[in-house]
Design a protein around this motif. Structure first.
Motif, PDB file in Angstrom:
ATOM      1  N   VAL A 118       1.277   8.314  10.953  1.00 31.16           N
ATOM      2  CA  VAL A 118       1.713   7.998  12.521  1.00 31.16           C
ATOM      3  C   VAL A 118       2.407   6.933  12.315  1.00 31.16           C
ATOM      4  O   VAL A 118       3.576   6.891  12.941  1.00 31.16           O
ATOM      5  CB  VAL A 118       0.636   8.242  13.558  1.00 31.16           C
ATOM      6  N   ILE A 119       1.880   5.552  11.899  1.00 30.96           N
ATOM      7  CA  ILE A 119       2.669   4.489  11.828  1.00 30.96           C
ATOM      8  C   ILE A 119       3.825   4.751  10.867  1.00 30.96           C
ATOM      9  O   ILE A 119       4.972   4.324  11.276  1.00 30.96           O
ATOM     10  CB  ILE A 119       1.610   3.417  11.388  1.00 30.96           C
ATOM     11  N   MET A 120       3.604   5.294   9.937  1.00 30.56           N
ATOM     12  CA  MET A 120       4.801   5.568   8.780  1.00 30.56           C
ATOM     13  C   MET A 120       5.917   6.284   9.593  1.00 30.56           C
ATOM     14  O   MET A 120       7.083   6.005   9.218  1.00 30.56           O
ATOM     15  CB  MET A 120       4.298   6.285   7.546  1.00 30.56           C
ATOM     16  N   GLU A 121       5.589   7.372  10.421  1.00 29.70           N
ATOM     17  CA  GLU A 121       6.617   8.075  10.924  1.00 29.70           C
ATOM     18  C   GLU A 121       7.754   7.250  11.960  1.00 29.70           C
ATOM     19  O   GLU A 121       8.775   7.459  11.965  1.00 29.70           O
ATOM     20  CB  GLU A 121       6.025   9.110  12.024  1.00 29.70           C
ATOM     21  N   PHE A 122       7.019   6.340  12.782  1.00 26.28           N
ATOM     22  CA  PHE A 122       7.710   5.490  13.575  1.00 26.28           C
ATOM     23  C   PHE A 122       8.128   4.080  12.843  1.00 26.28           C
ATOM     24  O   PHE A 122       9.160   3.507  13.593  1.00 26.28           O
ATOM     25  CB  PHE A 122       6.917   5.511  14.937  1.00 26.28           C
ATOM     26  N   ALA A 123       7.460   3.746  11.925  1.00 22.98           N
ATOM     27  CA  ALA A 123       7.627   2.454  11.705  1.00 22.98           C
ATOM     28  C   ALA A 123       7.343   2.008  10.232  1.00 22.98           C
ATOM     29  O   ALA A 123       6.668   1.156   9.602  1.00 22.98           O
ATOM     30  CB  ALA A 123       6.546   1.281  12.363  1.00 22.98           C
ATOM     31  N   PRO A 124       8.156   2.743   9.497  1.00 26.43           N
ATOM     32  CA  PRO A 124       8.189   2.399   7.774  1.00 26.43           C
ATOM     33  C   PRO A 124       8.135   1.180   7.443  1.00 26.43           C
ATOM     34  O   PRO A 124       7.918   1.007   6.270  1.00 26.43           O
ATOM     35  CB  PRO A 124       8.953   3.430   7.507  1.00 26.43           C
ATOM     36  N   HIS A 125       8.636   0.368   8.100  1.00 29.16           N
ATOM     37  CA  HIS A 125       8.700  -1.460   7.609  1.00 29.16           C
ATOM     38  C   HIS A 125       7.837  -2.131   8.522  1.00 29.16           C
ATOM     39  O   HIS A 125       8.128  -3.220   8.479  1.00 29.16           O
ATOM     40  CB  HIS A 125      10.163  -1.592   8.005  1.00 29.16           C
ATOM     41  N   ALA A 126       6.987  -1.414   9.217  1.00 32.41           N
ATOM     42  CA  ALA A 126       5.836  -2.096  10.306  1.00 32.41           C
ATOM     43  C   ALA A 126       4.925  -3.127   8.974  1.00 32.41           C
ATOM     44  O   ALA A 126       4.701  -2.696   8.022  1.00 32.41           O
ATOM     45  CB  ALA A 126       5.149  -1.211  10.790  1.00 32.41           C
ATOM     46  N   GLN A 127       4.618  -4.119   9.622  1.00 36.40           N
ATOM     47  CA  GLN A 127       3.512  -4.980   8.970  1.00 36.40           C
ATOM     48  C   GLN A 127       2.279  -4.594  10.052  1.00 36.40           C
ATOM     49  O   GLN A 127       2.057  -4.429  11.159  1.00 36.40           O
ATOM     50  CB  GLN A 127       3.822  -6.445   9.408  1.00 36.40           C
ATOM     51  N   VAL A 128       1.390  -4.197   9.285  1.00 37.46           N
ATOM     52  CA  VAL A 128      -0.118  -3.841  10.114  1.00 37.46           C
ATOM     53  C   VAL A 128      -1.012  -5.086   9.989  1.00 37.46           C
ATOM     54  O   VAL A 128      -1.221  -5.539   8.872  1.00 37.46           O
ATOM     55  CB  VAL A 128      -0.799  -2.714   9.283  1.00 37.46           C
ATOM     56  N   VAL A 129      -1.494  -5.518  11.274  1.00 39.06           N
ATOM     57  CA  VAL A 129      -2.272  -6.797  11.200  1.00 39.06           C
ATOM     58  C   VAL A 129      -3.855  -6.249  11.356  1.00 39.06           C
ATOM     59  O   VAL A 129      -4.206  -5.580  12.539  1.00 39.06           O
ATOM     60  CB  VAL A 129      -1.948  -7.590  12.362  1.00 39.06           C
ATOM     61  N   CYS A 130      -4.633  -6.353  10.369  1.00 40.23           N
ATOM     62  CA  CYS A 130      -5.822  -6.015  10.424  1.00 40.23           C
ATOM     63  C   CYS A 130      -6.774  -7.084  10.862  1.00 40.23           C
ATOM     64  O   CYS A 130      -7.091  -7.930   9.975  1.00 40.23           O
ATOM     65  CB  CYS A 130      -6.302  -5.375   8.969  1.00 40.23           C
TER      66      CYS A 130
ATOM     67  N   ASP B  90       2.415  -0.245   1.820  1.00 32.82           N
ATOM     68  CA  ASP B  90       1.460  -0.527   0.754  1.00 32.82           C
ATOM     69  C   ASP B  90       0.096   0.119   1.247  1.00 32.82           C
ATOM     70  O   ASP B  90      -0.894   0.505   0.250  1.00 32.82           O
ATOM     71  CB  ASP B  90       1.249  -2.000   0.706  1.00 32.82           C
ATOM     72  N   LEU B  91      -0.098   0.255   2.558  1.00 42.46           N
ATOM     73  CA  LEU B  91      -1.384   1.030   3.070  1.00 42.46           C
ATOM     74  C   LEU B  91      -1.220   2.811   3.042  1.00 42.46           C
ATOM     75  O   LEU B  91      -2.358   3.190   2.804  1.00 42.46           O
ATOM     76  CB  LEU B  91      -1.546   0.634   4.537  1.00 42.46           C
ATOM     77  N   LEU B  92       0.103   2.876   2.690  1.00 36.71           N
ATOM     78  CA  LEU B  92       0.450   4.511   2.461  1.00 36.71           C
ATOM     79  C   LEU B  92       1.239   4.738   1.404  1.00 36.71           C
ATOM     80  O   LEU B  92       2.189   4.939   1.734  1.00 36.71           O
ATOM     81  CB  LEU B  92       0.612   5.152   3.764  1.00 36.71           C
ATOM     82  N   PRO B  93       1.077   4.284   0.158  1.00 35.37           N
ATOM     83  CA  PRO B  93       1.997   4.547  -0.883  1.00 35.37           C
ATOM     84  C   PRO B  93       2.262   6.109  -0.853  1.00 35.37           C
ATOM     85  O   PRO B  93       1.397   6.858  -0.663  1.00 35.37           O
ATOM     86  CB  PRO B  93       1.293   3.892  -2.180  1.00 35.37           C
ATOM     87  N   ARG B  94       3.498   6.401  -1.338  1.00 33.32           N
ATOM     88  CA  ARG B  94       3.927   7.678  -1.599  1.00 33.32           C
ATOM     89  C   ARG B  94       3.635   8.631  -0.478  1.00 33.32           C
ATOM     90  O   ARG B  94       3.112   9.735  -0.556  1.00 33.32           O
ATOM     91  CB  ARG B  94       3.424   8.200  -2.846  1.00 33.32           C
ATOM     92  N   ALA B  95       3.986   8.347   0.725  1.00 29.32           N
ATOM     93  CA  ALA B  95       3.419   8.983   1.944  1.00 29.32           C
ATOM     94  C   ALA B  95       4.478  10.237   1.928  1.00 29.32           C
ATOM     95  O   ALA B  95       5.394  10.497   1.541  1.00 29.32           O
ATOM     96  CB  ALA B  95       4.137   8.164   3.246  1.00 29.32           C
ATOM     97  N   PHE B  96       3.621  11.188   2.796  1.00 29.87           N
ATOM     98  CA  PHE B  96       4.276  12.464   3.056  1.00 29.87           C
ATOM     99  C   PHE B  96       5.719  12.295   3.851  1.00 29.87           C
ATOM    100  O   PHE B  96       5.414  11.687   5.019  1.00 29.87           O
ATOM    101  CB  PHE B  96       3.501  13.457   3.703  1.00 29.87           C
ATOM    102  N   ALA B  97       6.615  12.919   3.451  1.00 28.37           N
ATOM    103  CA  ALA B  97       7.764  12.809   4.278  1.00 28.37           C
ATOM    104  C   ALA B  97       8.575  14.015   4.394  1.00 28.37           C
ATOM    105  O   ALA B  97       8.327  14.848   3.326  1.00 28.37           O
ATOM    106  CB  ALA B  97       8.805  11.597   3.829  1.00 28.37           C
TER     107      ALA B  97
END
Ligand code: THU
Length: 136
Positions: A92-104, A118-125
């Motif tokens: 879901v993050i990838m859908e709206f924010a493929p350039h997002a930085q995720v702060v864990c 990096d968290l979801l390489p080769r994502a379904f698109a």
């Protein structure tokens, strides 16, 4: 960007979690390209599969407010270790924010940052998402 205020909001949001089944309170806060922030918490259900994670509640709240692209998403829980988004939330993050930085972050506010790519390489698109329609 100083991500600490975003972490603070995620930590605060977890206090609203409805988590009587797992007992794990999770909070998230997404920063839209507009600069506005939207928080979410996990919302559980007796039918476990209907549970929604904090990250998706935050993103869907922002989308419902008219936002599309996002720059950062912070996530934190009650635990003393960095909270990482589950697989469904990464998609879901990838859908709206493929350039997002995720702060864990962990419950003390200590954090690590990873690009969603990096968290979801080769994502379904698929379809319009391939052109980054949800992106800023
Ligand atoms: N949870 C989240 O809110 N975000 C995640 O990325 C993983 C898991 C929630 C769902 C459920 O309410 C609880 O944590 C235990 O899985």
């Amino acid at each position: 960007m100083d991500v600490k205020p975003l972490i603070e909001k995620a930590l605060q949001a977890r206090h609203n979690a409805y988590a009587p089944y797992s007992g794990l309170r999770v909070g998230a806060c997404v920063r839209a390209a507009s600069g506005r922030t939207y928080s979410g918490c996990n919302v559980e259900n007796a039918a476990f599969g209907e549970t929604c994670c904090a990250e998706r509640v935050a993103i869907y709240t922002a989308v419902a407010a008219g936002e599309r692209g996002f720059t950062h998403l912070a996530v934190a829980s009650d635990r003393d270790e960095a909270a990482f988004p589950c697989g469904a939330c990464r998609q879901v993050i990838m859908e709206f924010a493929p350039h997002a930085q995720v702060v864990c972050a962990d419950c003390t506010g200590a954090y690590e940052i990873h690009a969603i790519k990096d968290l979801l390489p080769r994502a379904f698109a698929f379809g319009p998402m391939k052109e980054g329609c949800g992106d800023a």
